[in-house]
Design a protein around this motif. Structure first.
Motif, PDB file in Angstrom:
ATOM      1  N   ASP A 109       0.871  -1.173   0.000  1.00 39.10           N
ATOM      2  CA  ASP A 109       0.000   0.000   0.000  1.00 39.10           C
ATOM      3  C   ASP A 109       0.914   1.230   0.000  1.00 39.10           C
ATOM      4  O   ASP A 109       2.132   1.096   0.195  1.00 39.10           O
ATOM      5  CB  ASP A 109      -0.926  -0.034   1.227  1.00 39.10           C
ATOM      6  CG  ASP A 109      -2.219   0.729   0.981  1.00 39.10           C
ATOM      7  OD1 ASP A 109      -2.327   1.438  -0.036  1.00 39.10           O
ATOM      8  OD2 ASP A 109      -3.144   0.623   1.821  1.00 39.10           O
ATOM      9  N   GLU A 130       0.200   4.476   1.619  1.00 40.93           N
ATOM     10  CA  GLU A 130       0.074   5.507   2.658  1.00 40.93           C
ATOM     11  C   GLU A 130       1.101   5.339   3.774  1.00 40.93           C
ATOM     12  O   GLU A 130       1.436   6.297   4.465  1.00 40.93           O
ATOM     13  CB  GLU A 130      -1.328   5.473   3.278  1.00 40.93           C
ATOM     14  CG  GLU A 130      -2.428   6.045   2.396  1.00 40.93           C
ATOM     15  CD  GLU A 130      -3.062   5.014   1.477  1.00 40.93           C
ATOM     16  OE1 GLU A 130      -2.525   3.882   1.399  1.00 40.93           O
ATOM     17  OE2 GLU A 130      -4.076   5.341   0.845  1.00 40.93           O
ATOM     18  N   HIS A 140      -2.680  -0.558  -3.703  1.00 36.73           N
ATOM     19  CA  HIS A 140      -3.271   0.764  -3.441  1.00 36.73           C
ATOM     20  C   HIS A 140      -4.120   1.222  -4.632  1.00 36.73           C
ATOM     21  O   HIS A 140      -3.710   1.081  -5.785  1.00 36.73           O
ATOM     22  CB  HIS A 140      -2.152   1.781  -3.176  1.00 36.73           C
ATOM     23  CG  HIS A 140      -2.634   3.191  -3.065  1.00 36.73           C
ATOM     24  ND1 HIS A 140      -3.214   3.692  -1.922  1.00 36.73           N
ATOM     25  CD2 HIS A 140      -2.633   4.217  -3.959  1.00 36.73           C
ATOM     26  CE1 HIS A 140      -3.539   4.957  -2.123  1.00 36.73           C
ATOM     27  NE2 HIS A 140      -3.202   5.299  -3.356  1.00 36.73           N
TER      28      HIS A 140
HETATM   29 ZN    ZN Z   1      -3.846   2.768  -0.028  1.00 38.81          ZN
END
Ligand code: ZN
Length: 262
Positions: free
Chosen positions: A8, A10, A61
């Motif tokens: 991902d 973030e 993501h």
């Molecule tokens: Zn994400």
């Protein structure tokens, strides 16, 4: 041994996004993609150095088109794009473990960087058997259905704490300390990449202490939406079996987490 790394964007070092925007629309999105790629590489290198014969990287993501492919470790296979019918496309019980890179805490977590659960716009809470969960536990439980354990998570301090409440056996690397939704005290990216390499080596070494995450079946799923209109719309678009049980809440009983789609 065969592993899958879900990446991902973030959670990598120095990624904070912009207030009021999704990461993909933030000024540091390109940096996030680059840093997620390098952190995934650190994990992949550790897996190969530990004897893995195959490593898959899932670009998980958003639209699944984030990683800098030309910079990725060429020994890895890639899972990209959107439209898979379940989380962890391609996962089966031939895999020895899952590594989560760049994950983030669940929606509503105080001072967690870019905290959300799949969709910042739609989901307020997702509960499994009455317990509020985030992406780490939900993705972990999908892998658990295939008897594959999560062995390592990198995230901000809140994401790592969340991971350990559901899976106390796993290795974690804290990439940054959340000081608000969009501000952090971060480790330097190079330091984080080194820590991920060492952490994943350790995780494979201790793999016998891990276990697949499993929720008690049948699983009662509940989703609180942020708006009434989203709950009504979701009933129309989701598969059969969902019921509206509150103005913004839908629920469904499922036999297996393989049925979970976000
Ligand atoms: Zn994400």
């Amino acid at each position: 041994m065969k592993f899958i790394i879900s990446v991902d964007c973030e959670g990598p070092a120095c990624v904070v996004g912009n207030a009021g925007k999704a990461l993909s629309a933030s000024r540091d999105y390109n940096f996030a993609c680059r840093e997620a790629t390098l952190e995934a590489n650190a994990a992949a290198r550790a897996l190969f150095d530990s004897g893995a014969r195959e490593v898959w990287i899932w670009d998980s993501h958003g639209q699944g088109l984030n990683l800098c492919i030309d910079q990725l470790d060429k020994r890895c296979k890639l899972i990209l794009g959107k439209g898979f019918t379940c989380r962890f496309p391609g996962l089966d019980n031939s895999f020895s473990g899952v590594v989560m890179i760049g994950y983030h805490a669940m929606e509503g977590t105080k001072n967690a960087i870019l905290a959300h659960t799949y969709s910042s716009e739609s989901y307020k809470n997702i509960r499994v058997n009455g317990q509020t969960v985030g992406e780490i536990a939900l993705d972990g439980a999908v892998a658990g259905e295939f008897d594959v354990p999560v062995i390592f998570v990198s995230s901000d301090d809140k994401g790592c704490r969340e991971a350990l409440t559901f899976m106390p056996w796993l290795e974690t690397v804290v990439t940054k300390q959340g000081m608000g939704r969009n501000c952090a005290l971060s480790k330097h990216p190079h330091m984080v990449q080194e820590e991920i390499y060492s952490g994943v080596l350790k995780a494979v070494n201790c793999i016998h202490q891990t276990k697949p995450l499993k929720f008690k079946s049948p699983v009662q799923l509940e989703i609180d939406f942020k708006a009434v209109s989203q709950a009504v719309k979701a009933l129309v678009y989701r598969r059969r079996g969902w019921r509206l049980v509150g103005p913004r809440t839908i629920t469904k009983k499922i036999e297996s987490m393989r049925e979970w789609i976000c």
